[in-house]
Scaffold this motif. Structure first.
Motif, PDB file in Angstrom:
ATOM      1  N   THR A  48      23.299  -1.735  27.094  1.00  0.00           N
ATOM      2  CA  THR A  48      23.754  -1.761  28.475  1.00  0.00           C
ATOM      3  C   THR A  48      25.004  -2.613  28.558  1.00  0.00           C
ATOM      4  OG1 THR A  48      21.482  -1.544  29.294  1.00  0.00           O
ATOM      5  CG2 THR A  48      23.147  -2.316  30.857  1.00  0.00           C
ATOM      6  N   LEU A  49      26.116  -2.001  28.917  1.00  0.00           N
ATOM      7  CA  LEU A  49      27.384  -2.714  29.066  1.00  0.00           C
ATOM      8  C   LEU A  49      27.559  -3.112  30.532  1.00  0.00           C
ATOM      9  CD1 LEU A  49      29.682  -0.403  26.910  1.00  0.00           C
ATOM     10  CD2 LEU A  49      28.527  -2.484  26.200  1.00  0.00           C
ATOM     11  N   VAL A  50      27.868  -4.368  30.749  1.00  0.00           N
ATOM     12  CA  VAL A  50      28.051  -4.873  32.110  1.00  0.00           C
ATOM     13  C   VAL A  50      29.398  -5.591  32.188  1.00  0.00           C
ATOM     14  CG1 VAL A  50      25.589  -5.106  32.599  1.00  0.00           C
ATOM     15  CG2 VAL A  50      26.802  -6.995  31.533  1.00  0.00           C
ATOM     16  N   LYS A  51      29.997  -5.578  33.398  1.00  0.00           N
ATOM     17  CA  LYS A  51      31.266  -6.261  33.614  1.00  0.00           C
ATOM     18  C   LYS A  51      31.080  -7.331  34.681  1.00  0.00           C
ATOM     19  CE  LYS A  51      36.169  -5.563  34.559  1.00  0.00           C
ATOM     20  NZ  LYS A  51      37.238  -4.616  34.944  1.00  0.00           N
ATOM     21  N   SER A  52      31.510  -8.542  34.361  1.00  0.00           N
ATOM     22  CA  SER A  52      31.450  -9.653  35.304  1.00  0.00           C
ATOM     23  C   SER A  52      32.846 -10.241  35.458  1.00  0.00           C
ATOM     24  CB  SER A  52      30.472 -10.727  34.812  1.00  0.00           C
ATOM     25  OG  SER A  52      30.881 -11.240  33.554  1.00  0.00           O
ATOM     26  N   VAL A  53      33.042 -10.997  36.545  1.00  0.00           N
ATOM     27  CA  VAL A  53      34.362 -11.568  36.827  1.00  0.00           C
ATOM     28  C   VAL A  53      34.774 -12.591  35.780  1.00  0.00           C
ATOM     29  CG1 VAL A  53      35.708 -12.888  38.495  1.00  0.00           C
ATOM     30  CG2 VAL A  53      34.168 -11.086  39.286  1.00  0.00           C
ATOM     31  N   PRO A  54      33.922 -13.561  35.407  1.00  0.00           N
ATOM     32  CA  PRO A  54      34.403 -14.570  34.451  1.00  0.00           C
ATOM     33  C   PRO A  54      34.502 -14.069  33.024  1.00  0.00           C
ATOM     34  CG  PRO A  54      32.108 -14.987  35.037  1.00  0.00           C
ATOM     35  CD  PRO A  54      32.565 -13.867  35.913  1.00  0.00           C
ATOM     36  N   ARG A  55      33.642 -13.145  32.622  1.00  0.00           N
ATOM     37  CA  ARG A  55      33.564 -12.750  31.220  1.00  0.00           C
ATOM     38  C   ARG A  55      34.244 -11.431  30.914  1.00  0.00           C
ATOM     39  NH1 ARG A  55      27.915 -11.647  27.898  1.00  0.00           N
ATOM     40  NH2 ARG A  55      28.855 -11.095  25.906  1.00  0.00           N
ATOM     41  N   GLY A  56      34.288 -10.529  31.888  1.00  0.00           N
ATOM     42  CA  GLY A  56      34.763  -9.190  31.606  1.00  0.00           C
ATOM     43  C   GLY A  56      33.618  -8.335  31.086  1.00  0.00           C
ATOM     44  N   TRP A  57      33.932  -7.371  30.217  1.00  0.00           N
ATOM     45  CA  TRP A  57      32.911  -6.488  29.658  1.00  0.00           C
ATOM     46  C   TRP A  57      32.106  -7.204  28.592  1.00  0.00           C
ATOM     47  CZ3 TRP A  57      31.366  -2.201  31.873  1.00  0.00           C
ATOM     48  CH2 TRP A  57      32.241  -1.489  32.686  1.00  0.00           C
ATOM     49  N   GLY A  58      30.804  -6.950  28.568  1.00  0.00           N
ATOM     50  CA  GLY A  58      29.923  -7.522  27.568  1.00  0.00           C
ATOM     51  C   GLY A  58      28.630  -6.723  27.495  1.00  0.00           C
ATOM     52  N   VAL A  59      27.779  -7.081  26.539  1.00  0.00           N
ATOM     53  CA  VAL A  59      26.490  -6.422  26.346  1.00  0.00           C
ATOM     54  C   VAL A  59      25.405  -7.273  26.988  1.00  0.00           C
ATOM     55  CG1 VAL A  59      24.828  -5.534  24.659  1.00  0.00           C
ATOM     56  CG2 VAL A  59      27.287  -5.351  24.216  1.00  0.00           C
ATOM     57  N   ARG A  60      24.564  -6.642  27.793  1.00  0.00           N
ATOM     58  CA  ARG A  60      23.493  -7.377  28.464  1.00  0.00           C
ATOM     59  C   ARG A  60      22.534  -7.956  27.423  1.00  0.00           C
ATOM     60  NH1 ARG A  60      20.778  -4.297  33.260  1.00  0.00           N
ATOM     61  NH2 ARG A  60      22.677  -5.106  34.257  1.00  0.00           N
ATOM     62  N   GLY A  61      22.169  -9.233  27.620  1.00  0.00           N
ATOM     63  CA  GLY A  61      21.259  -9.903  26.696  1.00  0.00           C
ATOM     64  C   GLY A  61      21.918 -10.427  25.435  1.00  0.00           C
ATOM     65  N   ASP A  62      23.253 -10.456  25.396  1.00  0.00           N
ATOM     66  CA  ASP A  62      23.972 -10.929  24.204  1.00  0.00           C
ATOM     67  C   ASP A  62      23.924 -12.455  24.140  1.00  0.00           C
ATOM     68  OD1 ASP A  62      25.621 -11.418  22.092  1.00  0.00           O
ATOM     69  OD2 ASP A  62      27.440 -10.637  23.018  1.00  0.00           O
ATOM     70  N   LYS A  63      23.162 -12.980  23.172  1.00  0.00           N
ATOM     71  CA  LYS A  63      23.079 -14.420  22.951  1.00  0.00           C
ATOM     72  C   LYS A  63      23.331 -14.788  21.491  1.00  0.00           C
ATOM     73  CE  LYS A  63      19.722 -15.101  26.686  1.00  0.00           C
ATOM     74  NZ  LYS A  63      18.363 -15.602  27.047  1.00  0.00           N
ATOM     75  N   TYR A  64      23.950 -13.876  20.761  1.00  0.00           N
ATOM     76  CA  TYR A  64      24.164 -14.098  19.331  1.00  0.00           C
ATOM     77  C   TYR A  64      25.407 -14.957  19.106  1.00  0.00           C
ATOM     78  CZ  TYR A  64      20.757 -10.380  18.985  1.00  0.00           C
ATOM     79  OH  TYR A  64      19.614  -9.628  19.113  1.00  0.00           O
TER      80      TYR A  64
END
Length: 415
Positions: free
Chosen positions: A295-311
């Motif tokens: 699941t790809l999500v876009k947020s204001v501070p980070r931009g595009w990323g993968v949901r649950g990414d903690k690696y």
């Protein structure tokens, strides 16, 4: 509508003030000169109300559309109203530095051509003028093959064989669709472009089409080689493009499996206007094909990323792993058992890199909650979680499914 009301109100107020000043000059030269300053004009109104009242009524009438227009503007565009009240329109506009250094002289279809966008992607060199869906003017050069490294190309009008196709297009006034002309030969072209990190090429560009097409361009250009954009030396993940999503997915997989060498299949075409995207990712590690649903999500501070990414971040230059000494062939004597399997501590990164090497091995996994999973390693599921099969007393079995983020230790057992 709001803009028209504001302009109408200002015009009525200005006309009323001019009328007031003319009335003051009719009274005397002193009052006329004094009324040019609004505070002294108020004194004239108080002293000679009978003479000034018609002009004051005219100014009051102008205040009505002005107030209504400002109210409408505040209702649907408060930021614009604040800018007007701050008198931002009186300040000079800041000079916007273009992203690319494009210095071309010449014309396209008889009109000056000043491209703002330039790229060389998948063997197509494009120079565009205008930010709309259809460029106001554009030059496209379709090369015979994709470019890897420097590009030097010279074409003359009499050349034959496999040559680049040159296409020019322009949007005429009043038209919705651009007109285009394509040439396969009969033109002059010189390209001398050198790669420049991280994703640009810079060099000379010269193009001369037949005289009837009124297109001659010459100078220096700078262009992008992909649709990634960089900020402070890092990829800007706020940019909505297919290349950005591909970079985000590749970076996630590299960090998740602690491997730089990830072979990622092309992603399906995704709608980057949506803040959340579901995508099925096909990739391979060490030749082993795998599939993940992300699941790809876009947020204001980070931009595009993968949901649950903690690696954690993967080291750019991992230290080389020394190769084990070659095993010496030993002839087993009759009655002697073969070499014992590997036992002891096993790193999570090594297990994720080659899970098939440890299939059906007994292991003990410690979690961050202090629990222990003891059993046979089955493999990784579709989400990259560890599956451990544990035999219960009797004929039953249980399976532990553990996320890599909660694993703190792995130990290979001899049985």
């Amino acid at each position: 509508m709001d803009t028209l009301l504001i302009l109408l109100g200002l015009l009525l107020i200005l006309a009323g003030y001019v009328w007031l000043v003319s009335q003051a000059f009719g009274r005397s030269l002193f009052w006329g000169i004094a009324s040019l300053a609004p505070p002294l004009a108020l004194a004239f109104i108080l002293r000679h109300w009978a003479q000034a009242r018609r002009a004051v009524v005219f100014v009051a009438l102008g205040c009505i559309p002005l107030v209504v227009g400002l109210a409408l503007l505040a209702a649907h565009d408060s930021a614009r109203l604040e800018a007007i009240l701050r008198l931002d329109w009186l300040r000079s506009e800041p000079v916007v530095k273009p992203e690319l250094a494009i210095r071309l002289r010449g014309e396209l279809n008889g009109k000056p051509f000043e491209p703002e966008q330039a790229d060389l992607i998948d063997g197509v060199l494009s120079l565009r003028e205008g930010q709309d869906f259809y460029a106001h003017r554009e030059v496209q050069i379709r090369l015979p093959a994709a470019v890897q490294g420097p590009l030097r190309l010279d074409v003359l009008p009499d050349d034959s064989g496999t040559l680049p196709d040159v296409e020019i297009s322009w949007l005429a006034p009043g038209q919705d669709l651009p007109e285009a002309v394509r040439l396969a030969r009969g033109y002059s072209l010189h390209l001398d472009l050198q790669p420049e990190a991280p994703n640009r090429m810079v060099g000379a560009f010269h193009l001369v089409l037949p005289a009837s097409m009124q297109t001659t361009l010459s100078g220096q250009i700078e262009l992008y080689t992909d649709r990634l954009r960089y900020r402070d030396g890092q990829v800007d993940t706020h940019v909505d493009s297919q290349d950005t999503l591909l970079y985000v997915v590749r970076d996630y997989l590299q960090r998740r499996f602690a491997q730089h060498d990830i072979e990622l299949a092309p992603l399906p075409r995704l709608d980057t206007r949506r803040p959340t995207l579901q995508v099925q990712v096909v990739f391979s590690i060490a030749g082993e094909p795998q599939t993940l649903s992300l699941t790809l999500v876009k947020s204001v501070p980070r931009g595009w990323g993968v949901r649950g990414d903690k690696y954690p971040r993967l080291a750019d230059n991992p230290p080389p792993v020394p190769a084990p000494p070659p095993a010496q062939p030993v002839e087993a004597e009759a009655g002697q058992p073969s070499a014992a399997p590997e036992v002891g501590v096993l790193s999570l990164q090594r297990l994720q890199a080659a899970p098939e090497h440890f299939a059906n091995r007994h292991m003990r996994v410690q979690t961050e909650q202090g629990r222990t999973a003891d059993g046979v390693f089955v493999g990784l599921d579709g989400d990259g979680r560890l599956v451990i099969r544990h035999s219960l007393s009797g004929a039953g079995e249980a399976s532990y499914v553990l996320r890599p983020s909660e694993v703190v230790g792995i130990e290979l057992l001899a049985h």
